[in-house]
Scaffold this motif. Structure first.
Motif, PDB file in Angstrom:
ATOM      1  N   ALA A 101       0.780  -1.092   0.041  1.00  0.00           N
ATOM      2  CA  ALA A 101       0.143   0.125   0.005  1.00  0.00           C
ATOM      3  C   ALA A 101       0.781   1.253  -0.001  1.00  0.00           C
ATOM      4  N   GLY A 102       1.997   1.062   0.806  1.00  0.00           N
ATOM      5  CA  GLY A 102       2.912   2.290   0.702  1.00  0.00           C
ATOM      6  C   GLY A 102       3.495   2.458  -0.585  1.00  0.00           C
ATOM      7  N   ALA A 103       3.965   1.480  -1.085  1.00  0.00           N
ATOM      8  CA  ALA A 103       4.675   1.324  -2.384  1.00  0.00           C
ATOM      9  C   ALA A 103       3.617   1.902  -3.412  1.00  0.00           C
ATOM     10  N   TYR A 104       2.412   1.464  -3.623  1.00  0.00           N
ATOM     11  CA  TYR A 104       1.349   2.075  -4.409  1.00  0.00           C
ATOM     12  C   TYR A 104       1.298   3.644  -4.537  1.00  0.00           C
ATOM     13  N   PHE A 105       1.056   4.003  -2.871  1.00  0.00           N
ATOM     14  CA  PHE A 105       0.921   5.501  -3.021  1.00  0.00           C
ATOM     15  C   PHE A 105       1.981   6.558  -3.237  1.00  0.00           C
ATOM     16  N   THR A 106       3.146   5.833  -2.901  1.00  0.00           N
ATOM     17  CA  THR A 106       4.538   6.350  -3.549  1.00  0.00           C
ATOM     18  C   THR A 106       4.722   6.465  -5.081  1.00  0.00           C
ATOM     19  N   ASN A 107       4.127   5.504  -5.802  1.00  0.00           N
ATOM     20  CA  ASN A 107       4.290   5.326  -7.238  1.00  0.00           C
ATOM     21  C   ASN A 107       3.208   6.311  -7.624  1.00  0.00           C
ATOM     22  N   GLN A 108       2.004   6.587  -6.869  1.00  0.00           N
ATOM     23  CA  GLN A 108       0.981   7.306  -7.327  1.00  0.00           C
ATOM     24  C   GLN A 108       1.618   8.768  -7.132  1.00  0.00           C
ATOM     25  N   SER A 109       2.492   9.040  -6.160  1.00  0.00           N
ATOM     26  CA  SER A 109       2.661  10.419  -5.787  1.00  0.00           C
ATOM     27  C   SER A 109       3.945  10.968  -6.857  1.00  0.00           C
ATOM     28  N   MET A 110       4.571   9.866  -7.335  1.00  0.00           N
ATOM     29  CA  MET A 110       5.916   9.968  -8.508  1.00  0.00           C
ATOM     30  C   MET A 110       5.030  10.308  -9.669  1.00  0.00           C
ATOM     31  N   THR A 111       4.053  10.169 -10.206  1.00  0.00           N
ATOM     32  CA  THR A 111       3.438  10.182 -11.362  1.00  0.00           C
ATOM     33  C   THR A 111       2.240  11.381 -11.117  1.00  0.00           C
ATOM     34  N   CYS A 112       1.934  11.928 -10.200  1.00  0.00           N
ATOM     35  CA  CYS A 112       0.893  12.968 -10.180  1.00  0.00           C
ATOM     36  C   CYS A 112       1.658  14.333 -10.305  1.00  0.00           C
ATOM     37  N   THR A 113       0.807  14.995 -11.012  1.00  0.00           N
ATOM     38  CA  THR A 113       1.064  16.242 -11.337  1.00  0.00           C
ATOM     39  C   THR A 113       0.628  17.375 -10.474  1.00  0.00           C
ATOM     40  N   GLU A 114      -0.519  16.930  -9.587  1.00  0.00           N
ATOM     41  CA  GLU A 114      -1.269  18.078  -8.953  1.00  0.00           C
ATOM     42  C   GLU A 114      -0.701  18.005  -7.393  1.00  0.00           C
ATOM     43  N   LYS A 115      -0.261  19.358  -7.184  1.00  0.00           N
ATOM     44  CA  LYS A 115       0.644  19.198  -5.966  1.00  0.00           C
ATOM     45  C   LYS A 115      -0.089  18.987  -4.593  1.00  0.00           C
ATOM     46  N   THR A 116      -1.385  19.369  -4.527  1.00  0.00           N
ATOM     47  CA  THR A 116      -2.179  18.929  -3.251  1.00  0.00           C
ATOM     48  C   THR A 116      -2.464  17.346  -3.118  1.00  0.00           C
ATOM     49  N   LEU A 117      -2.726  16.764  -4.188  1.00  0.00           N
ATOM     50  CA  LEU A 117      -2.964  15.341  -4.379  1.00  0.00           C
ATOM     51  C   LEU A 117      -1.585  14.473  -4.058  1.00  0.00           C
ATOM     52  N   THR A 118      -0.458  15.130  -4.826  1.00  0.00           N
ATOM     53  CA  THR A 118       0.602  14.296  -4.454  1.00  0.00           C
ATOM     54  C   THR A 118       1.151  14.421  -3.062  1.00  0.00           C
ATOM     55  N   SER A 119       0.828  15.443  -2.146  1.00  0.00           N
ATOM     56  CA  SER A 119       0.948  15.847  -0.959  1.00  0.00           C
ATOM     57  C   SER A 119       0.342  14.453  -0.064  1.00  0.00           C
ATOM     58  N   ARG A 120      -0.931  14.415  -0.580  1.00  0.00           N
ATOM     59  CA  ARG A 120      -1.857  13.303   0.030  1.00  0.00           C
ATOM     60  C   ARG A 120      -1.459  11.914  -0.084  1.00  0.00           C
TER      61      ARG A 120
END
Length: 230
Positions: A101-120
């Motif tokens: 689950a941690g890896a999933y959200f880390t990978n999501q943060s690496m590909t996300c371009t929206e700052k607030t969502l990346t922080s989440r």
């Protein structure tokens, strides 16, 4: 013919949703043919009848793991851990469901371009890695020379900002002659054996992430060693 049997069972369980034996037979057929999409309708009905059944919950947990729904897997294995505290297999699944689950959200943060969502995403990843750390330490206490658990602990600690446990895990890895985890490593999904997994899933698009850590190997097929319902 499995497909014909499954079709009959689908009709039967719709007509008799409280027939647990029929549901159990349908689940067993799905396990036999590795059908992780059809099985869920039967599991959901069976769990309504037996919500605390350890075998049903274990199968559900494996389905969630294999379909990248790691948050739900964590919930299931937490339930199982309450029902069977101290069970090593459940502890392993709980540790790696948190890790993945941690890896999933880390990978999501690496590909996300929206700052607030990346922080989440980063915050969610950190929470799951923090959750994995004490469970991995329990596994290490049981198998102190396991490079699999030590690597996972090092990576989880790195991602959670836990310098103490990161250094501890790396010093233990070095003491058993294993490569240490780099401070630039990023997490990738691992299966129950701790091997790096290159999962592919038709229902979700999941970034694979980089495998800077040294876990390597093929993914375990769905339902390998799964317990059938007697």
């Amino acid at each position: 013919d499995y497909s014909k049997a499954l079709s009959i069972l689908e009709k039967g369980t719709k007509e008799f949703p409280a027939d647990y034996n029929m549901l159990a037979t349908a689940i067993n057929v799905c396990i036999d043919i590795h059908d992780n999409s059809t099985i869920e309708q039967f599991l959901n009905k069976a769990l309504q009848l037996k919500p605390h059944d350890v075998t049903l919950l274990s199968i559900q947990g494996k389905v969630y793991e294999e379909t990248f729904r790691f948050q739900k897997a964590v919930h299931i294995y937490s339930q199982l851990n309450d029902l069977k505290p101290g069970n090593l297999e459940i502890t392993k699944h709980l540790a790696f469901s948190n890790f993945n689950a941690g890896a999933y959200f880390t990978n999501q943060s690496m590909t996300c371009t929206e700052k607030t969502l990346t922080s989440r995403y980063v915050a969610q990843a950190t929470d799951y890695f923090k959750g994995a750390i004490p469970i991995l330490k329990k596994l290490i206490a049981n198998e102190p020379h396991s490079s699999t658990y030590l690597e996972a602990l090092a990576i989880a600690s790195l991602q959670a900002g836990d310098a103490k446990n990161f250094e501890y895990a790396n010093s233990r890895l070095a003491s058993i002659g294993h490569n240490t985890v780099s401070s630039s490593s990023t997490p990738s999904y691992v299966d129950i054996s701790g091997r790096h997994s290159t999962f592919s899933d038709n229902n979700q698009s999941v970034p694979s992430g980089r495998n800077d850590a040294t876990m390597s190997g093929a993914a375990i097929p769905l339902f390998q060693n799964s317990q059938r319902i007697i």
